[in-house]
Design a protein around this motif. Structure first.
Motif, PDB file in Angstrom:
ATOM      1  N   ARG A  82       8.855  -0.775  -8.612  1.00  8.84           N
ATOM      2  CA  ARG A  82       8.002   0.248  -7.990  1.00  8.84           C
ATOM      3  C   ARG A  82       6.556  -0.117  -8.258  1.00  8.84           C
ATOM      4  O   ARG A  82       6.192  -0.442  -9.396  1.00  8.84           O
ATOM      5  CB  ARG A  82       8.217   1.625  -8.645  1.00  8.84           C
ATOM      6  N   TYR A  83       5.752  -0.021  -7.216  1.00  8.13           N
ATOM      7  CA  TYR A  83       4.310  -0.119  -7.408  1.00  8.13           C
ATOM      8  C   TYR A  83       3.806   1.267  -7.802  1.00  8.13           C
ATOM      9  O   TYR A  83       4.211   2.279  -7.217  1.00  8.13           O
ATOM     10  CB  TYR A  83       3.583  -0.559  -6.126  1.00  8.13           C
ATOM     11  N   VAL A  84       2.929   1.325  -8.805  1.00  8.43           N
ATOM     12  CA  VAL A  84       2.229   2.557  -9.172  1.00  8.43           C
ATOM     13  C   VAL A  84       0.758   2.214  -9.353  1.00  8.43           C
ATOM     14  O   VAL A  84       0.416   1.093  -9.714  1.00  8.43           O
ATOM     15  CB  VAL A  84       2.805   3.201 -10.459  1.00  8.43           C
ATOM     16  N   ALA A  85      -0.096   3.173  -9.088  1.00  7.88           N
ATOM     17  CA  ALA A  85      -1.536   2.943  -9.217  1.00  7.88           C
ATOM     18  C   ALA A  85      -1.915   2.778 -10.688  1.00  7.88           C
ATOM     19  O   ALA A  85      -1.334   3.424 -11.562  1.00  7.88           O
ATOM     20  CB  ALA A  85      -2.307   4.117  -8.616  1.00  7.88           C
ATOM     21  N   PRO A  86      -2.896   1.927 -10.958  1.00  6.06           N
ATOM     22  CA  PRO A  86      -3.353   1.770 -12.340  1.00  6.06           C
ATOM     23  C   PRO A  86      -4.041   3.041 -12.833  1.00  6.06           C
ATOM     24  O   PRO A  86      -4.699   3.734 -12.064  1.00  6.06           O
ATOM     25  CB  PRO A  86      -4.338   0.604 -12.265  1.00  6.06           C
ATOM     26  N   GLU A  87      -3.848   3.333 -14.110  1.00  6.72           N
ATOM     27  CA  GLU A  87      -4.459   4.527 -14.721  1.00  6.72           C
ATOM     28  C   GLU A  87      -5.315   4.119 -15.907  1.00  6.72           C
ATOM     29  O   GLU A  87      -4.758   3.807 -16.955  1.00  6.72           O
ATOM     30  CB  GLU A  87      -3.380   5.485 -15.206  1.00  6.72           C
ATOM     31  N   PRO A  88      -6.597   4.124 -15.833  1.00 11.62           N
ATOM     32  CA  PRO A  88      -7.429   4.177 -14.626  1.00 11.62           C
ATOM     33  C   PRO A  88      -7.597   2.774 -14.057  1.00 11.62           C
ATOM     34  O   PRO A  88      -7.363   1.787 -14.751  1.00 11.62           O
ATOM     35  CB  PRO A  88      -8.765   4.704 -15.169  1.00 11.62           C
ATOM     36  N   PRO A  89      -8.048   2.683 -12.818  1.00 12.19           N
ATOM     37  CA  PRO A  89      -8.321   1.361 -12.257  1.00 12.19           C
ATOM     38  C   PRO A  89      -9.447   0.680 -13.039  1.00 12.19           C
ATOM     39  O   PRO A  89     -10.373   1.354 -13.505  1.00 12.19           O
ATOM     40  CB  PRO A  89      -8.767   1.641 -10.826  1.00 12.19           C
ATOM     41  N   GLN A  90      -9.308  -0.616 -13.187  1.00  8.29           N
ATOM     42  CA  GLN A  90     -10.350  -1.388 -13.865  1.00  8.29           C
ATOM     43  C   GLN A  90     -10.688  -2.616 -13.042  1.00  8.29           C
ATOM     44  O   GLN A  90      -9.908  -3.063 -12.207  1.00  8.29           O
ATOM     45  CB  GLN A  90      -9.886  -1.786 -15.263  1.00  8.29           C
ATOM     46  N   ASN A  91     -11.862  -3.154 -13.301  1.00  8.61           N
ATOM     47  CA  ASN A  91     -12.327  -4.393 -12.677  1.00  8.61           C
ATOM     48  C   ASN A  91     -12.243  -4.294 -11.155  1.00  8.61           C
ATOM     49  O   ASN A  91     -12.709  -3.320 -10.584  1.00  8.61           O
ATOM     50  CB  ASN A  91     -11.549  -5.579 -13.256  1.00  8.61           C
ATOM     51  N   ALA A  92     -11.637  -5.245 -10.488  1.00  5.23           N
ATOM     52  CA  ALA A  92     -11.600  -5.265  -9.021  1.00  5.23           C
ATOM     53  C   ALA A  92     -10.815  -4.089  -8.438  1.00  5.23           C
ATOM     54  O   ALA A  92     -11.049  -3.686  -7.297  1.00  5.23           O
ATOM     55  CB  ALA A  92     -11.017  -6.578  -8.520  1.00  5.23           C
ATOM     56  N   TRP A  93      -9.900  -3.512  -9.223  1.00  7.15           N
ATOM     57  CA  TRP A  93      -9.130  -2.363  -8.742  1.00  7.15           C
ATOM     58  C   TRP A  93     -10.032  -1.148  -8.500  1.00  7.15           C
ATOM     59  O   TRP A  93      -9.704  -0.287  -7.686  1.00  7.15           O
ATOM     60  CB  TRP A  93      -8.017  -1.994  -9.725  1.00  7.15           C
ATOM     61  N   ILE A  94     -11.156  -1.055  -9.172  1.00  7.82           N
ATOM     62  CA  ILE A  94     -12.078   0.068  -8.951  1.00  7.82           C
ATOM     63  C   ILE A  94     -12.552   0.056  -7.502  1.00  7.82           C
ATOM     64  O   ILE A  94     -12.468   1.071  -6.793  1.00  7.82           O
ATOM     65  CB  ILE A  94     -13.266   0.018  -9.935  1.00  7.82           C
TER      66      ILE A  94
END
Length: 186
Positions: free
Chosen positions: A54-66
């Motif tokens: 399963r893909y889940v969103a990063p908690e919290p997004p960091q680096n390029a994910w922001i």
């Protein structure tokens, strides 16, 4: 033919990628559901040797994910949000099997490797061919795992992107073999 030491890795058969009436990430024109029959045949044939991701969103997004989630804020939700649930047909077949959740597109890593008990042969199916499937397949192959991709059990962000991803993975033959469900189940 399925080898005795081969596992099936089912990539991200989740509501967020299947339900186009509300999800901009869903495979277009119901193409997700064109894979249902092939996926189910594979899952049943592999028996106990199936792992789901399963893909889940990063908690919290960091680096390029922001920056990435600035374009997709509606998907920046908790891992237990229903949008990240497996689809009903997938959840039914996944009962009793390991489910690996990752906040990266590629699912290959120590957790998935452990879930498949260090197997060095896998068949991969799921979504999206041009994102999570592609990145998982190439990382596994780069780690010395022989990978078969069941093309008819995968769907992409568009038919063209699906085909381009299959063509890209085929460049890595013999580490990666792009095939179909009938050939695998012979």
């Amino acid at each position: 033919m399925i080898a005795e030491d081969e596992w099936l890795v089912v990539i991200d058969r989740q509501r967020v990628f299947a339900e186009s009436e509300w999800s901009a990430w869903a495979c277009p024109d119901g193409s997700y559901h064109t894979t249902d029959e092939a996926f189910a045949r594979l899952a049943k044939a592999f028996g106990d040797r199936v792992v789901y991701t399963r893909y889940v969103a990063p908690e919290p997004p960091q680096n390029a994910w922001i920056d990435y989630f600035k374009d997709w804020p509606q998907f920046l939700v908790a891992p237990d949000d229903p949008m990240y649930d497996l689809t009903a047909d997938t959840a039914e077949l996944a009962q009793g099997h390991a489910v690996v959740s990752c906040d990266t597109f590629g699912k290959w890593g120590s957790v998935l490797s452990e879930a498949i008990k260090g197997a060095k042969k896998i068949t991969v199916c799921g979504v999206a061919t041009d994102c999570c499937v592609l990145t998982t397949v190439l990382a596994a192959a780069d780690n010395g795992v022989a990978v078969r991709v069941a093309a008819d059990a995968c769907a992409g962000s568009s038919p063209e992107n699906h085909q381009m991803a299959l063509n890209t993975m085929a460049l890595f033959t013999p580490l990666v073999t792009v095939t179909n469900t009938d050939a695998i189940l012979k």
